[in-house]
Motif scaffolding. Structure first.
Motif, PDB file in Angstrom:
ATOM      1  N   GLY A  70     -58.770   5.346  -1.775  1.00 17.17           N
ATOM      2  CA  GLY A  70     -57.575   6.131  -1.597  1.00 17.17           C
ATOM      3  C   GLY A  70     -56.787   5.945  -0.532  1.00 17.17           C
ATOM      4  N   ALA A  71     -56.592   4.424  -0.034  1.00 13.33           N
ATOM      5  CA  ALA A  71     -55.784   3.888   1.012  1.00 13.33           C
ATOM      6  C   ALA A  71     -54.249   3.469   0.340  1.00 13.33           C
ATOM      7  CB  ALA A  71     -56.187   2.672   1.677  1.00 13.33           C
ATOM      8  N   ARG A  72     -53.571   3.876   1.032  1.00  9.83           N
ATOM      9  CA  ARG A  72     -51.956   3.611   0.802  1.00  9.83           C
ATOM     10  C   ARG A  72     -51.811   2.213   1.421  1.00  9.83           C
ATOM     11  NH1 ARG A  72     -48.922   7.923  -1.349  1.00  9.83           N
ATOM     12  NH2 ARG A  72     -50.746   9.150  -2.414  1.00  9.83           N
ATOM     13  N   LEU A  73     -51.074   1.104   0.545  1.00  5.56           N
ATOM     14  CA  LEU A  73     -50.960  -0.131   1.142  1.00  5.56           C
ATOM     15  C   LEU A  73     -49.130  -0.427   1.186  1.00  5.56           C
ATOM     16  CD1 LEU A  73     -51.906  -3.069   1.917  1.00  5.56           C
ATOM     17  CD2 LEU A  73     -51.801  -3.657  -0.803  1.00  5.56           C
ATOM     18  N   VAL A  74     -49.031  -0.400   2.358  1.00  2.78           N
ATOM     19  CA  VAL A  74     -47.703  -0.860   2.774  1.00  2.78           C
ATOM     20  C   VAL A  74     -47.505  -2.236   2.826  1.00  2.78           C
ATOM     21  CG1 VAL A  74     -45.720  -0.435   4.187  1.00  2.78           C
ATOM     22  CG2 VAL A  74     -46.933   1.467   3.879  1.00  2.78           C
ATOM     23  N   VAL A  75     -46.488  -3.056   2.208  1.00  2.00           N
ATOM     24  CA  VAL A  75     -46.513  -4.529   2.278  1.00  2.00           C
ATOM     25  C   VAL A  75     -45.184  -4.839   3.014  1.00  2.00           C
ATOM     26  CG1 VAL A  75     -46.402  -6.495   1.161  1.00  2.00           C
ATOM     27  CG2 VAL A  75     -48.139  -4.822   0.419  1.00  2.00           C
ATOM     28  N   LEU A  76     -45.228  -5.556   4.035  1.00  2.00           N
ATOM     29  CA  LEU A  76     -44.061  -5.982   4.649  1.00  2.00           C
ATOM     30  C   LEU A  76     -43.444  -7.320   3.747  1.00  2.00           C
ATOM     31  CD1 LEU A  76     -45.084  -4.243   6.766  1.00  2.00           C
ATOM     32  CD2 LEU A  76     -43.632  -5.860   8.431  1.00  2.00           C
ATOM     33  N   ASP A  77     -42.377  -7.065   3.105  1.00  2.00           N
ATOM     34  CA  ASP A  77     -41.727  -8.122   2.487  1.00  2.00           C
ATOM     35  C   ASP A  77     -40.249  -8.139   2.530  1.00  2.00           C
ATOM     36  OD1 ASP A  77     -42.364  -9.805  -0.206  1.00  2.00           O
ATOM     37  OD2 ASP A  77     -40.865  -8.268  -0.876  1.00  2.00           O
ATOM     38  N   GLU A  78     -39.857  -9.535   2.638  1.00  5.06           N
ATOM     39  CA  GLU A  78     -38.438  -9.572   2.694  1.00  5.06           C
ATOM     40  C   GLU A  78     -37.531  -8.729   1.665  1.00  5.06           C
ATOM     41  OE1 GLU A  78     -37.513 -13.677   2.750  1.00  5.06           O
ATOM     42  OE2 GLU A  78     -38.503 -14.018   0.692  1.00  5.06           O
ATOM     43  N   ASN A  79     -38.059  -8.521   0.451  1.00  3.11           N
ATOM     44  CA  ASN A  79     -37.547  -8.072  -0.337  1.00  3.11           C
ATOM     45  C   ASN A  79     -37.704  -6.394  -0.661  1.00  3.11           C
ATOM     46  OD1 ASN A  79     -36.171 -10.482  -1.572  1.00  3.11           O
ATOM     47  ND2 ASN A  79     -38.110 -10.930  -2.321  1.00  3.11           N
ATOM     48  N   GLY A  80     -38.352  -5.998   0.339  1.00  4.79           N
ATOM     49  CA  GLY A  80     -38.777  -4.596   0.440  1.00  4.79           C
ATOM     50  C   GLY A  80     -37.921  -3.810   0.750  1.00  4.79           C
ATOM     51  N   LEU A 123     -45.802   0.847  -1.281  1.00  4.08           N
ATOM     52  CA  LEU A 123     -44.344   0.571  -0.651  1.00  4.08           C
ATOM     53  C   LEU A 123     -44.289  -0.793  -0.069  1.00  4.08           C
ATOM     54  CD1 LEU A 123     -41.804   1.727   0.675  1.00  4.08           C
ATOM     55  CD2 LEU A 123     -43.101   2.634   2.842  1.00  4.08           C
ATOM     56  N   LYS A 124     -43.142  -1.342  -0.386  1.00  4.65           N
ATOM     57  CA  LYS A 124     -42.883  -2.610  -0.008  1.00  4.65           C
ATOM     58  C   LYS A 124     -41.783  -2.323   0.892  1.00  4.65           C
ATOM     59  CE  LYS A 124     -43.966  -4.816  -4.300  1.00  4.65           C
ATOM     60  NZ  LYS A 124     -43.276  -5.151  -5.572  1.00  4.65           N
ATOM     61  N   LEU A 125     -41.995  -2.731   2.262  1.00  9.03           N
ATOM     62  CA  LEU A 125     -41.051  -2.555   3.496  1.00  9.03           C
ATOM     63  C   LEU A 125     -40.437  -3.774   3.944  1.00  9.03           C
ATOM     64  CD1 LEU A 125     -40.039  -0.128   5.267  1.00  9.03           C
ATOM     65  CD2 LEU A 125     -42.304  -0.636   6.679  1.00  9.03           C
ATOM     66  N   ALA A 126     -39.077  -3.744   4.125  1.00  5.30           N
ATOM     67  CA  ALA A 126     -38.372  -4.903   4.879  1.00  5.30           C
ATOM     68  C   ALA A 126     -37.870  -4.362   6.488  1.00  5.30           C
ATOM     69  CB  ALA A 126     -37.220  -5.494   4.080  1.00  5.30           C
ATOM     70  N   LEU A 127     -38.141  -5.247   7.180  1.00  5.12           N
ATOM     71  CA  LEU A 127     -37.515  -4.980   8.536  1.00  5.12           C
ATOM     72  C   LEU A 127     -36.471  -5.407   9.009  1.00  5.12           C
ATOM     73  CD1 LEU A 127     -40.924  -5.939  10.592  1.00  5.12           C
ATOM     74  CD2 LEU A 127     -40.193  -3.665  10.125  1.00  5.12           C
ATOM     75  N   GLY A 128     -35.438  -5.201   7.660  1.00  9.41           N
ATOM     76  CA  GLY A 128     -33.709  -5.833   7.981  1.00  9.41           C
ATOM     77  C   GLY A 128     -33.733  -7.103   7.145  1.00  9.41           C
ATOM     78  N   ALA A 129     -32.642  -7.453   7.107  1.00  9.03           N
ATOM     79  CA  ALA A 129     -32.315  -8.552   6.237  1.00  9.03           C
ATOM     80  C   ALA A 129     -32.467  -9.732   6.891  1.00  9.03           C
ATOM     81  CB  ALA A 129     -30.750  -8.722   5.847  1.00  9.03           C
ATOM     82  N   MET A 130     -32.829  -9.863   8.240  1.00  7.06           N
ATOM     83  CA  MET A 130     -33.177 -11.125   8.858  1.00  7.06           C
ATOM     84  C   MET A 130     -34.698 -11.524   8.719  1.00  7.06           C
ATOM     85  SD  MET A 130     -31.074 -10.804  12.490  1.00  7.06           S
ATOM     86  CE  MET A 130     -29.510 -10.493  12.512  1.00  7.06           C
ATOM     87  N   THR A 131     -34.892 -12.753   8.839  1.00  8.74           N
ATOM     88  CA  THR A 131     -36.353 -13.066   9.028  1.00  8.74           C
ATOM     89  C   THR A 131     -36.738 -13.322  10.402  1.00  8.74           C
ATOM     90  OG1 THR A 131     -36.068 -14.613   7.066  1.00  8.74           O
ATOM     91  CG2 THR A 131     -37.896 -15.323   8.367  1.00  8.74           C
ATOM     92  N   TRP A 132     -37.972 -12.661  10.506  1.00 14.64           N
ATOM     93  CA  TRP A 132     -38.524 -12.341  11.896  1.00 14.64           C
ATOM     94  C   TRP A 132     -40.123 -13.249  11.998  1.00 14.64           C
ATOM     95  CZ3 TRP A 132     -35.843 -10.206  15.565  1.00 14.64           C
ATOM     96  CH2 TRP A 132     -34.895  -9.154  15.150  1.00 14.64           C
ATOM     97  N   PRO A 133     -40.373 -13.771  12.937  1.00 10.62           N
ATOM     98  CA  PRO A 133     -41.616 -14.597  13.186  1.00 10.62           C
ATOM     99  C   PRO A 133     -42.800 -13.413  12.948  1.00 10.62           C
ATOM    100  CG  PRO A 133     -40.181 -15.135  15.189  1.00 10.62           C
ATOM    101  CD  PRO A 133     -39.576 -13.999  14.322  1.00 10.62           C
ATOM    102  N   HIS A 134     -43.868 -13.638  12.612  1.00 11.58           N
ATOM    103  CA  HIS A 134     -45.002 -12.600  12.160  1.00 11.58           C
ATOM    104  C   HIS A 134     -45.264 -11.998  13.506  1.00 11.58           C
ATOM    105  CE1 HIS A 134     -46.019 -14.379   7.979  1.00 11.58           C
ATOM    106  NE2 HIS A 134     -44.827 -14.455   8.314  1.00 11.58           N
ATOM    107  N   GLN A 135     -45.382 -12.672  14.655  1.00 12.97           N
ATOM    108  CA  GLN A 135     -45.763 -12.221  15.862  1.00 12.97           C
ATOM    109  C   GLN A 135     -44.733 -10.667  16.129  1.00 12.97           C
ATOM    110  OE1 GLN A 135     -45.645 -15.169  15.534  1.00 12.97           O
ATOM    111  NE2 GLN A 135     -46.956 -16.326  16.246  1.00 12.97           N
ATOM    112  N   ILE A 136     -43.406 -11.034  16.106  1.00  8.75           N
ATOM    113  CA  ILE A 136     -42.585 -10.080  16.439  1.00  8.75           C
ATOM    114  C   ILE A 136     -42.545  -9.004  15.198  1.00  8.75           C
ATOM    115  CG2 ILE A 136     -40.056  -9.638  16.405  1.00  8.75           C
ATOM    116  CD1 ILE A 136     -39.866 -12.562  17.834  1.00  8.75           C
ATOM    117  N   ALA A 137     -42.731  -9.360  14.032  1.00 10.35           N
ATOM    118  CA  ALA A 137     -42.995  -8.440  12.914  1.00 10.35           C
ATOM    119  C   ALA A 137     -43.720  -7.376  13.350  1.00 10.35           C
ATOM    120  CB  ALA A 137     -43.240  -8.958  11.559  1.00 10.35           C
ATOM    121  N   ARG A 138     -45.249  -7.779  13.559  1.00 12.57           N
ATOM    122  CA  ARG A 138     -46.269  -6.975  14.229  1.00 12.57           C
ATOM    123  C   ARG A 138     -45.600  -5.978  15.302  1.00 12.57           C
ATOM    124  NH1 ARG A 138     -51.524 -10.711  14.700  1.00 12.57           N
ATOM    125  NH2 ARG A 138     -51.197 -11.938  12.820  1.00 12.57           N
TER     126      ARG A 138
END
Length: 160
Positions: A70-80, A123-138
């Motif tokens: 029943g879990a929903r999965l939100v994937v951080l993805d540059e194309n999200g 849901l595939k989610l992007a944190l904008g068009a820029m690439t972020w280090p994984h630590q900052i994405a967290r």
């Protein structure tokens, strides 16, 4: 409802980790009144496979193995999808109102996500068009989860 940040790799102690922990703690405290029982961090080891596709497949298996029924999965993805903070908050609130027990936010390894995780994503989610280090994405994700809860509760943290 429970939120889990499932991340490939471990974040070292330091200022970045302190900021992440601060937002996770704020989200836990804000979420209690909204029916969110916990906000967790699940760090998984990076694959040691030689080929990128093999690494992505192994890491995808680790992420998918943690999903409860029943879990929903939100994937951080540059194309999200790019979402505003209010839209993100509404999505989480809708899932909560629908009785979703768990929302898992997946941050992949350096090579990105395996096809299995991308195919399973609600849901595939992007944190904008820029690439972020994984630590900052967290940190950004934890802050947005906290912000979503303040929006839902009417707290003045989010100003329009």
């Amino acid at each position: 409802m429970r939120f889990t940040l499932s991340c490939i790799g471990r974040m070292k102690a330091g200022a970045d980790r302190d900021l992440l922990d601060r937002y996770l703690d704020r989200a836990r405290k804000s979420g209690r009144g909204l029916g969110v029982i916990d906000v967790l961090l699940n760090e998984m080891p990076e694959s040691r496979a030689q080929r990128a596709e093999d690494r992505k497949a192994e890491e995808a298996g680790s992420i998918l193995a943690t999903l409860q029924s029943g879990a929903r999965l939100v994937v951080l993805d540059e194309n999200g999808r790019n979402m505003s903070s209010p839209d993100f908050s509404r999505t989480l609130e809708t899932w909560k109102n629908d009785g979703v027990p768990d929302i898992v936010f997946a941050i992949g390894g350096a090579d990105g996500h395996g096809v299995e995780v991308l195919a399973r994503a609600d849901l595939k989610l992007a944190l904008g068009a820029m690439t972020w280090p994984h630590q900052i994405a967290r940190i950004l994700l934890a802050e947005q989860i906290y912000r979503a809860m303040t929006i839902q509760s009417g707290h003045p943290y989010h100003r329009v």
